[in-house]
Scaffold this motif. Structure first.
Motif, PDB file in Angstrom:
ATOM      1  N   ASN A  27      40.601  24.409  53.083  1.00 15.09           N
ATOM      2  CA  ASN A  27      41.430  25.133  52.118  1.00 15.09           C
ATOM      3  C   ASN A  27      40.957  26.560  51.847  1.00 15.09           C
ATOM      4  O   ASN A  27      41.192  27.095  50.763  1.00 15.09           O
ATOM      5  CB  ASN A  27      41.511  24.351  50.798  1.00 15.09           C
ATOM      6  CG  ASN A  27      40.148  24.200  50.135  1.00 15.09           C
ATOM      7  OD1 ASN A  27      39.119  24.323  50.785  1.00 15.09           O
ATOM      8  ND2 ASN A  27      40.159  23.909  48.845  1.00 15.09           N
ATOM      9  N   VAL A  28      40.251  27.154  52.808  1.00 19.54           N
ATOM     10  CA  VAL A  28      39.910  28.573  52.685  1.00 19.54           C
ATOM     11  C   VAL A  28      40.303  29.293  53.964  1.00 19.54           C
ATOM     12  O   VAL A  28      40.328  28.700  55.052  1.00 19.54           O
ATOM     13  CB  VAL A  28      38.402  28.800  52.418  1.00 19.54           C
ATOM     14  CG1 VAL A  28      37.983  28.262  51.072  1.00 19.54           C
ATOM     15  CG2 VAL A  28      37.555  28.186  53.526  1.00 19.54           C
ATOM     16  N   PHE A  33      44.426  39.927  51.277  1.00 11.47           N
ATOM     17  CA  PHE A  33      44.392  39.404  49.910  1.00 11.47           C
ATOM     18  C   PHE A  33      44.648  40.566  48.955  1.00 11.47           C
ATOM     19  O   PHE A  33      44.052  41.632  49.097  1.00 11.47           O
ATOM     20  CB  PHE A  33      43.030  38.763  49.624  1.00 11.47           C
ATOM     21  CG  PHE A  33      42.932  38.137  48.269  1.00 11.47           C
ATOM     22  CD1 PHE A  33      43.444  36.868  48.031  1.00 11.47           C
ATOM     23  CD2 PHE A  33      42.332  38.824  47.214  1.00 11.47           C
ATOM     24  CE1 PHE A  33      43.358  36.297  46.768  1.00 11.47           C
ATOM     25  CE2 PHE A  33      42.255  38.256  45.949  1.00 11.47           C
ATOM     26  CZ  PHE A  33      42.760  36.989  45.726  1.00 11.47           C
ATOM     27  N   THR A  35      44.213  42.904  45.983  1.00 14.12           N
ATOM     28  CA  THR A  35      43.112  43.222  45.061  1.00 14.12           C
ATOM     29  C   THR A  35      43.313  44.614  44.495  1.00 14.12           C
ATOM     30  O   THR A  35      43.835  45.501  45.183  1.00 14.12           O
ATOM     31  CB  THR A  35      41.751  43.152  45.762  1.00 14.12           C
ATOM     32  OG1 THR A  35      40.725  43.508  44.814  1.00 14.12           O
ATOM     33  CG2 THR A  35      41.655  44.090  46.943  1.00 14.12           C
ATOM     34  N   THR A  36      42.907  44.792  43.257  1.00 19.55           N
ATOM     35  CA  THR A  36      42.976  46.125  42.649  1.00 19.55           C
ATOM     36  C   THR A  36      41.600  46.776  42.593  1.00 19.55           C
ATOM     37  O   THR A  36      41.400  47.736  41.849  1.00 19.55           O
ATOM     38  CB  THR A  36      43.557  46.042  41.226  1.00 19.55           C
ATOM     39  OG1 THR A  36      42.773  45.117  40.470  1.00 19.55           O
ATOM     40  CG2 THR A  36      45.011  45.612  41.245  1.00 19.55           C
ATOM     41  N   ILE A  58      43.436  43.670  51.001  1.00 17.15           N
ATOM     42  CA  ILE A  58      42.132  43.767  51.671  1.00 17.15           C
ATOM     43  C   ILE A  58      41.893  42.449  52.414  1.00 17.15           C
ATOM     44  O   ILE A  58      42.202  41.381  51.888  1.00 17.15           O
ATOM     45  CB  ILE A  58      41.003  43.964  50.640  1.00 17.15           C
ATOM     46  CG1 ILE A  58      41.192  45.262  49.869  1.00 17.15           C
ATOM     47  CG2 ILE A  58      39.634  43.914  51.289  1.00 17.15           C
ATOM     48  CD1 ILE A  58      40.785  46.495  50.609  1.00 17.15           C
ATOM     49  N   TRP A  61      38.089  36.526  51.971  1.00 13.31           N
ATOM     50  CA  TRP A  61      38.183  35.064  51.883  1.00 13.31           C
ATOM     51  C   TRP A  61      38.932  34.667  50.624  1.00 13.31           C
ATOM     52  O   TRP A  61      38.745  35.270  49.564  1.00 13.31           O
ATOM     53  CB  TRP A  61      36.778  34.452  51.842  1.00 13.31           C
ATOM     54  CG  TRP A  61      36.059  34.492  53.144  1.00 13.31           C
ATOM     55  CD1 TRP A  61      35.115  35.395  53.536  1.00 13.31           C
ATOM     56  CD2 TRP A  61      36.234  33.584  54.236  1.00 13.31           C
ATOM     57  NE1 TRP A  61      34.691  35.105  54.803  1.00 13.31           N
ATOM     58  CE2 TRP A  61      35.352  33.995  55.258  1.00 13.31           C
ATOM     59  CE3 TRP A  61      37.037  32.471  54.449  1.00 13.31           C
ATOM     60  CZ2 TRP A  61      35.263  33.335  56.471  1.00 13.31           C
ATOM     61  CZ3 TRP A  61      36.945  31.802  55.659  1.00 13.31           C
ATOM     62  CH2 TRP A  61      36.063  32.233  56.651  1.00 13.31           C
ATOM     63  N   PHE A  62      39.761  33.646  50.724  1.00 14.92           N
ATOM     64  CA  PHE A  62      40.420  33.101  49.537  1.00 14.92           C
ATOM     65  C   PHE A  62      40.843  31.660  49.810  1.00 14.92           C
ATOM     66  O   PHE A  62      40.840  31.203  50.959  1.00 14.92           O
ATOM     67  CB  PHE A  62      41.621  33.961  49.117  1.00 14.92           C
ATOM     68  CG  PHE A  62      42.692  34.097  50.156  1.00 14.92           C
ATOM     69  CD1 PHE A  62      43.788  33.229  50.186  1.00 14.92           C
ATOM     70  CD2 PHE A  62      42.635  35.115  51.109  1.00 14.92           C
ATOM     71  CE1 PHE A  62      44.776  33.370  51.145  1.00 14.92           C
ATOM     72  CE2 PHE A  62      43.607  35.257  52.077  1.00 14.92           C
ATOM     73  CZ  PHE A  62      44.696  34.387  52.105  1.00 14.92           C
ATOM     74  N   ARG A  63      41.177  30.960  48.747  1.00 16.58           N
ATOM     75  CA  ARG A  63      41.638  29.580  48.892  1.00 16.58           C
ATOM     76  C   ARG A  63      43.134  29.571  49.170  1.00 16.58           C
ATOM     77  O   ARG A  63      43.887  30.398  48.636  1.00 16.58           O
ATOM     78  CB  ARG A  63      41.319  28.772  47.632  1.00 16.58           C
ATOM     79  CG  ARG A  63      39.899  28.257  47.603  1.00 16.58           C
ATOM     80  CD  ARG A  63      39.577  27.519  46.330  1.00 16.58           C
ATOM     81  NE  ARG A  63      40.428  26.332  46.144  1.00 16.58           N
ATOM     82  CZ  ARG A  63      40.284  25.475  45.163  1.00 16.58           C
ATOM     83  NH1 ARG A  63      39.319  25.647  44.272  1.00 16.58           N
ATOM     84  NH2 ARG A  63      41.091  24.435  45.052  1.00 16.58           N
ATOM     85  N   ASP A  65      45.023  26.826  48.641  1.00 15.43           N
ATOM     86  CA  ASP A  65      45.695  25.781  47.878  1.00 15.43           C
ATOM     87  C   ASP A  65      45.859  26.106  46.408  1.00 15.43           C
ATOM     88  O   ASP A  65      46.163  25.227  45.599  1.00 15.43           O
ATOM     89  CB  ASP A  65      44.941  24.453  48.040  1.00 15.43           C
ATOM     90  CG  ASP A  65      43.480  24.564  47.588  1.00 15.43           C
ATOM     91  OD1 ASP A  65      42.971  25.694  47.493  1.00 15.43           O
ATOM     92  OD2 ASP A  65      42.862  23.519  47.329  1.00 15.43           O
ATOM     93  N   ILE A  66      45.604  27.347  46.038  1.00 14.83           N
ATOM     94  CA  ILE A  66      45.855  27.722  44.640  1.00 14.83           C
ATOM     95  C   ILE A  66      46.659  29.017  44.597  1.00 14.83           C
ATOM     96  O   ILE A  66      46.642  29.821  45.529  1.00 14.83           O
ATOM     97  CB  ILE A  66      44.549  27.894  43.825  1.00 14.83           C
ATOM     98  CG1 ILE A  66      43.650  28.970  44.434  1.00 14.83           C
ATOM     99  CG2 ILE A  66      43.802  26.599  43.681  1.00 14.83           C
ATOM    100  CD1 ILE A  66      42.424  29.232  43.586  1.00 14.83           C
ATOM    101  N   GLN A  67      47.380  29.178  43.512  1.00 16.58           N
ATOM    102  CA  GLN A  67      48.200  30.365  43.319  1.00 16.58           C
ATOM    103  C   GLN A  67      47.386  31.401  42.554  1.00 16.58           C
ATOM    104  O   GLN A  67      46.993  31.153  41.416  1.00 16.58           O
ATOM    105  CB  GLN A  67      49.464  29.982  42.527  1.00 16.58           C
ATOM    106  CG  GLN A  67      50.471  31.098  42.357  1.00 16.58           C
ATOM    107  CD  GLN A  67      51.147  31.457  43.685  1.00 16.58           C
ATOM    108  OE1 GLN A  67      51.499  30.583  44.448  1.00 16.58           O
ATOM    109  NE2 GLN A  67      51.284  32.752  43.923  1.00 16.58           N
ATOM    110  N   TYR A  68      47.111  32.506  43.195  1.00 17.54           N
ATOM    111  CA  TYR A  68      46.336  33.551  42.513  1.00 17.54           C
ATOM    112  C   TYR A  68      47.235  34.375  41.612  1.00 17.54           C
ATOM    113  O   TYR A  68      48.344  34.744  41.999  1.00 17.54           O
ATOM    114  CB  TYR A  68      45.625  34.443  43.534  1.00 17.54           C
ATOM    115  CG  TYR A  68      44.479  33.738  44.210  1.00 17.54           C
ATOM    116  CD1 TYR A  68      43.264  33.594  43.561  1.00 17.54           C
ATOM    117  CD2 TYR A  68      44.622  33.187  45.476  1.00 17.54           C
ATOM    118  CE1 TYR A  68      42.208  32.924  44.159  1.00 17.54           C
ATOM    119  CE2 TYR A  68      43.572  32.521  46.090  1.00 17.54           C
ATOM    120  CZ  TYR A  68      42.360  32.392  45.424  1.00 17.54           C
ATOM    121  OH  TYR A  68      41.330  31.726  46.012  1.00 17.54           O
ATOM    122  N   GLU A  71      47.034  40.654  39.508  1.00 18.13           N
ATOM    123  CA  GLU A  71      46.177  41.442  38.620  1.00 18.13           C
ATOM    124  C   GLU A  71      46.958  42.558  37.929  1.00 18.13           C
ATOM    125  O   GLU A  71      46.419  43.262  37.081  1.00 18.13           O
ATOM    126  CB  GLU A  71      45.020  42.042  39.419  1.00 18.13           C
ATOM    127  CG  GLU A  71      44.086  40.974  39.969  1.00 18.13           C
ATOM    128  CD  GLU A  71      42.856  41.561  40.641  1.00 18.13           C
ATOM    129  OE1 GLU A  71      42.990  42.583  41.343  1.00 18.13           O
ATOM    130  OE2 GLU A  71      41.779  40.988  40.477  1.00 18.13           O
TER     131      GLU A  71
END
Lengths: 125, 447
Positions: A27-28, A33, A35-36, A58, A61-63, A65-68, A71
């Protein structure tokens, strides 16, 4: 590694796998991704132009399976002076703009920093 | 310069009631000391020490092994007896006495050779530091195998300093003393922030350096000060930036940080809980915890690192401990009479690991592999360790992408706590001998 680990590794107690790819969970992923970040090494810092900060992507790495959370937040502003749109602002001059969200802890300090660096934050009025 | 590396109370010592001593005196010579061996066991292994009655450990035992037996093995054996994992004691004998007199042959998890090597390395590094003007005299090392949860190395203090030996300081088991892990605690705060608020390493925080709050300033320690504007968690964690760490803890909430610490193995952190038992009401934590850390035992920190290194899976054995009712807590500096006695008893039980805070880990590192009776009959053998996932593997992986050194030592995370004096810490940041001392142990941030 530290000297202690060098010593115990020399005794054959363990081996270190290369780059640890074998441990990577499903899940990564590494990819674009949002990003600010304005830190050194990230593009806007070099140009000083933060107008597109909320669209910045940018490789990181991120997951998967989750909603970010975004920002940034969308705020309707008066296109003539950048102030917040009010009930009396004509629809023709209303513009939806994205701004970096201010923190709940000491937002005034963040606003001052944003103004100094030119980071777009929601207008006060 | 004042030197305050040492904790406020000494390691757990078994204290016997008059009744127990009287019973012992009347029972004659049928009893036999329990002998503790290293991980190679009786016959092939090294004898680490004995449990006799009354008294804990033979006087001639080497200090590291004695403290390992006193503070890890003996309390564990007593809890195993109380839980029925070992045969019930004869009538009139409690588990404490039974463990000391049953003549057990105990195979511990300790690797004697590695422990000796670690002891030597620590003493050597400290000596080098002293010669170079770094006034750091103590340290401690513990190694826990993340995949099995077994304690392999246990060096509770610097055994190599004659001055300390003369002062009896080496008798203090720093591995169970609660102290500040410093910035080594910062990953816990960022993990709580990422996990609790759905953030990633490239999520950003406002780097409002200095951050002035309630009359004090949180300041980044980076050279030249300044601000990154919006700093990613990745950059903040990698460079241990205090303002971002403070904001991360503040955003997710201090309760979430404490909960994450407990989930990963820390047993000593909770609001209004003082692990030294001096004064529980005074123990309040704020977001500064994220970059400074307080009240953490090195052995717990090593277990936390082992769990992180094992991608969030804690390996070990059931604690067999009782849950402490926070409502019954008494403080040594506040209580009187019977309440003071209760505070004293609670603190001793806590140091031994017999009582735990609600919500803390269900597993302990493994210290006992086998127990046989005096005739060689096997009474207990440690099977496969229990394994509990404490946090999503993906969240831990994200942490690893920022601080790969934790993964570098995934088979052997260890922790050291030395140079605890705040003023000394400031000095040691600048001085290579101390930095080299810190480099002795991977997996811990320099203090």
């Amino acid at each position: 590694m530290g000297a202690f680990h060098d010593a115990i590794q020399a005794r054959g107690k363990f081996s270190v796998a290369a780059d640890f790819a074998d441990l990577q969970p499903d899940n990564v992923t590494f990819g674009p991704f949002p990003t600010t970040s304005t830190e050194v090494g990230v593009a806007p810092r070099d140009t000083g132009d933060y107008s597109a900060l909320c669209q910045q992507m940018i490789d990181a790495w991120f997951r998967t399976d989750i909603q970010y959370e975004d920002e940034c937040e969308a705020v309707e502003v008066d296109s003539r002076d950048g102030s917040r749109a009010t009930d009396t602002t004509p629809a023709a001059i209303r513009v939806l703009k994205m701004f970096r969200t201010l923190p709940s802890l000491l937002p005034e300090a963040a606003r001052a920093l944003a103004e100094r660096l030119g980071i777009p934050v929601p207008p006060l009025r | 310069m004042g030197y305050h590396c040492f904790g406020r109370f000494r390691g757990a010592r078994r204290e016997l009631s008059h009744d127990a001593i009287r019973r012992h005196q009347h029972k004659g010579a049928a009893q036999q000391a329990t002998v503790i061996f290293d991980r190679n066991g009786p016959g092939r292994g090294i004898e680490l020490g004995t449990l006799t009655f009354p008294g804990a450990g033979a006087p001639g035992d080497k200090v590291p092994a004695r403290l390992f037996i006193e503070n890890q093995v003996e309390p564990r054996l007593v809890r195993m007896c109380q839980a029925g994992w070992l045969p019930a004691p004869p009538p009139g004998i409690d588990c404490v006495e039974n463990v000391h007199t049953a003549g057990y042959r105990v195979t511990s998890t300790l690797d004697s050779a590695l422990t000796d090597q670690a002891t030597g390395l620590l003493a050597e590094s400290i000596q080098m530091g002293l010669q170079a003007g770094c006034a750091c005299r103590d340290g401690a090392i513990v190694s826990i195998d993340p995949q099995s949860g077994e304690v392999l190395v246990y060096v509770p203090n610097n055994d190599g300093d004659p001055a300390q030996r003369n002062e009896g300081v080496v008798d203090i088991d720093q591995l169970i003393e609660s102290n500040s892990p410093g910035t080594a605690f910062t990953p816990v705060a960022f993990l709580a922030w990422m996990h609790g608020l759905a953030k990633a390493p490239m999520s950003s925080l406002w780097d409002t350096n200095p951050l002035e709050l309630d009359g004090r300033a949180i300041t980044n320690s980076r050279a030249g000060g300044g601000s990154e504007g919006l700093i990613s968690a990745r950059a903040a964690l990698a460079a241990t930036q205090e303002v971002a760490a403070f904001r991360a803890a503040s955003e997710v909430g201090i309760d979430a940080v404490l909960e994450m610490a407990a989930r990963l193995g820390i047993t000593t952190l909770a609001m209004n809980f003082d692990p030294t038992w001096r004064s529980h009401p005074e123990m309040e934590y704020g977001a500064s915890l994220a970059s400074a850390g307080v009240n953490v035992r090195p052995i717990d920190m090593a277990y936390l690192l082992a769990t992180i290194a094992n991608t969030g899976v804690m390996a070990g054995t059931a604690t067999l401990a009782s849950e402490l009712d926070p409502g019954t807590l008494q403080s040594l500096s506040l209580a009187q009479g019977s309440d003071y006695d209760l505070a004293l008893m609670q603190s001793r039980q806590f140091v031994r690991g017999d009582i735990r805070l609600p919500g803390t880990r269900e597993l302990d590192p493994i210290v006992v592999l086998e127990v046989s009776d005096r005739d060689g009959n096997l009474l207990f053998t440690q099977g496969e360790p229990e394994r509990k996932r404490t946090i999503d593997a993906g969240s831990v992986w994200l942490l690893h992408t920022v601080i790969p050194r934790v993964l570098d030592v995934r088979l052997f995370p260890v922790c050291r706590l030395g140079c605890l004096d705040r003023q000394l810490r400031q000095l040691t940041r600048e001085r290579w001998p101390c930095a080299q001392l810190c480099d002795l142990i991977s997996g811990c941030s320099p203090l």
